[in-house]
Design an enzyme around this catalytic site. Structure first.
Site, mmCIF file in Angstrom:
data_model
loop_
_atom_site.group_PDB
_atom_site.id
_atom_site.type_symbol
_atom_site.label_atom_id
_atom_site.label_comp_id
_atom_site.label_asym_id
_atom_site.label_seq_id
_atom_site.Cartn_x
_atom_site.Cartn_y
_atom_site.Cartn_z
ATOM 1 N N GLN A 255 0.664 -1.226 0.174
ATOM 2 C CA GLN A 255 -0.028 -0.131 0.142
ATOM 3 C C GLN A 255 1.154 1.240 0.042
ATOM 4 O O GLN A 255 0.529 2.230 0.577
ATOM 5 C CB GLN A 255 -0.909 0.148 1.100
ATOM 6 C CG GLN A 255 -2.303 -1.074 1.059
ATOM 7 C CD GLN A 255 -3.168 -0.403 0.062
ATOM 8 O OE1 GLN A 255 -3.120 0.896 -0.352
ATOM 9 N NE2 GLN A 255 -3.846 -1.277 -0.398
ATOM 10 N N SER A 256 2.056 1.376 -0.748
ATOM 11 C CA SER A 256 3.073 2.250 -0.674
ATOM 12 C C SER A 256 2.383 3.591 -1.446
ATOM 13 O O SER A 256 2.101 3.914 -2.394
ATOM 14 C CB SER A 256 4.222 1.778 -1.387
ATOM 15 O OG SER A 256 5.110 2.838 -1.620
ATOM 16 N N ASN A 257 2.348 4.613 -0.500
ATOM 17 C CA ASN A 257 2.217 6.017 -0.911
ATOM 18 C C ASN A 257 3.341 6.561 -1.748
ATOM 19 O O ASN A 257 3.116 7.229 -2.797
ATOM 20 C CB ASN A 257 2.219 7.044 0.340
ATOM 21 C CG ASN A 257 1.051 6.577 1.303
ATOM 22 O OD1 ASN A 257 -0.239 6.498 1.037
ATOM 23 N ND2 ASN A 257 1.363 6.320 2.653
#
Ligand SMILES: *Cc1c(COP(=O)(O)O)cnc(C)c1O
Length: 331
Positions: free
Chosen positions: A75-77
């Site tokens: 879920q990397s920003n």
């Protein structure tokens, strides 16, 4: 090289606001709590990686790259914002996604994962937690080379000395805003992950002799390990920008709010996310700012800050991942 002379792209038109959290401060009954709205930086969804990418992508363009390659959690920003920058610059972008929590990758997941696809990721390669991420990214660069293309590798979180310059700039911005507004802060608080944000702020505040303690709140690692990582990167960033190196003692990265591990929910995180939403209308995120705010709230409750102090919490973004945590956060 001096910061002013460093090649830089511009993705945020104005300084991000500093605002007083009136209702949250009253609710907690401690010092005044203020917020630096770095969730409102430019590029899709905003957040701290935008500032690092201003310098990293300027470098990629100078080197003649046609494709960005980076790595992040599922879920990397950082991956979302790197994709957004690539689209904006007319570059392609390949992702390596690390399953830090075994089995955490789901192709159909919402939140940032959905946006990876929408923002046009060229490839998404999922690897197990603890894999050699540099090797995985270099593998992508080699594949591109064989195709006559040119990749530019951005480390996880954009956290190298060049990327950290984004937060040296932010430290200067905060000090200029506080001078303009006649607001003196007694403490700064920020989430500490891949360390570029924490290290960059520390270098910027140290160079300006700000004399205000900066408390990092860890989201992944034990305190001593994280403080070592932050200090190492701060020394590299300071040398890179010809600025004084922060001392080891000035690095504080508390680990009490990590809970069972990176990205895994805690009760304190849920309380903090709901409290900011319902008292201030501000969205935090479950992985970084929710845990950092849980640290902030606990520190206020246990009297860590002077009651007549003024604390600035640096909001580093991340709200798009809320949509992957609906079942944890719903009332
Ligand atoms: C990456 C990230 C952080 C941590 O910043 P680092 O520079 O990696 O330490 C904090 N908050 C959000 C929302 C992030 O995406």
């Amino acid at each position: 090289m001096k910061l002013e002379a460093l090649p830089r792209r511009r993705y945020t038109p104005n300084p991000t606001p500093i605002q007083k959290l009136e209702r949250l401060s009253r609710h907690l009954g401690g010092p005044e709590i203020w917020i630096k709205r770095d969730d409102l930086t430019g590029l899709a969804g905003g957040g701290n990686k935008t500032r690092k990418l201003e310098f990293l992508i300027a470098d990629a363009l100078i080197q003649g790259a046609d494709t960005l390659i980076t790595v992040g959690a599922v879920q990397s920003n950082h991956c979302r914002l790197t994709l957004a920058a690539a689209a904006h610059e007319g570059l392609k972008c390949r992702l390596v996604l690390e399953q830090r929590v075994p089995g955490s990758y789901r192709k159909e997941a919402s939140g940032n994962n959905f946006l990876f696809d929408l923002l046009g990721a060229e490839t998404q390669t999922v690897v197990e937690g603890g894999s050699d991420l540099s090797a995985a990214m270099q593998g992508e660069a080699d594949k591109l080379k064989a195709l006559g293309r040119k990749g530019y590798v951005i480390p996880g979180g954009g956290s190298n000395a060049l990327g950290a310059m984004g937060y040296v700039v932010c430290a200067r911005e905060i000090l200029a805003q506080s001078l303009d507004a006649g607001l003196s802060f007694s403490d700064f608080v920020v989430a500490s992950g891949s360390a570029g944000t924490h290290a960059g702020l520390l270098v910027g505040f140290t160079a300006a002799n700000a004399g205000v303690p900066l408390t990092g709140v860890n989201v992944r690692r034990p305190r001593a390990e994280q403080e070592g990582n932050v200090h190492k990167l701060a020394m590299e960033a300071a040398a890179f920008a010809s600025l004084p190196a922060p001392s080891r003692e000035s690095v504080v990265a508390l680990d009490e709010w990590v809970g069972p591990g990176y990205s895994l929910p805690t009760d304190e995180m849920v309380e903090a996310v709901r409290m900011f939403a319902q008292l201030e209308g501000i969205l935090l995120d479950p992985v970084y700012t929710g845990k950092a705010a849980a640290g902030l709230i606990s520190l206020v409750r246990r009297g860590h800050f002077a009651k007549d102090g003024r604390v600035l919490f640096v909001h580093t973004g991340g709200a798009p991942s809320l949509f992957a945590y609906q079942s944890v956060l719903a009332g």
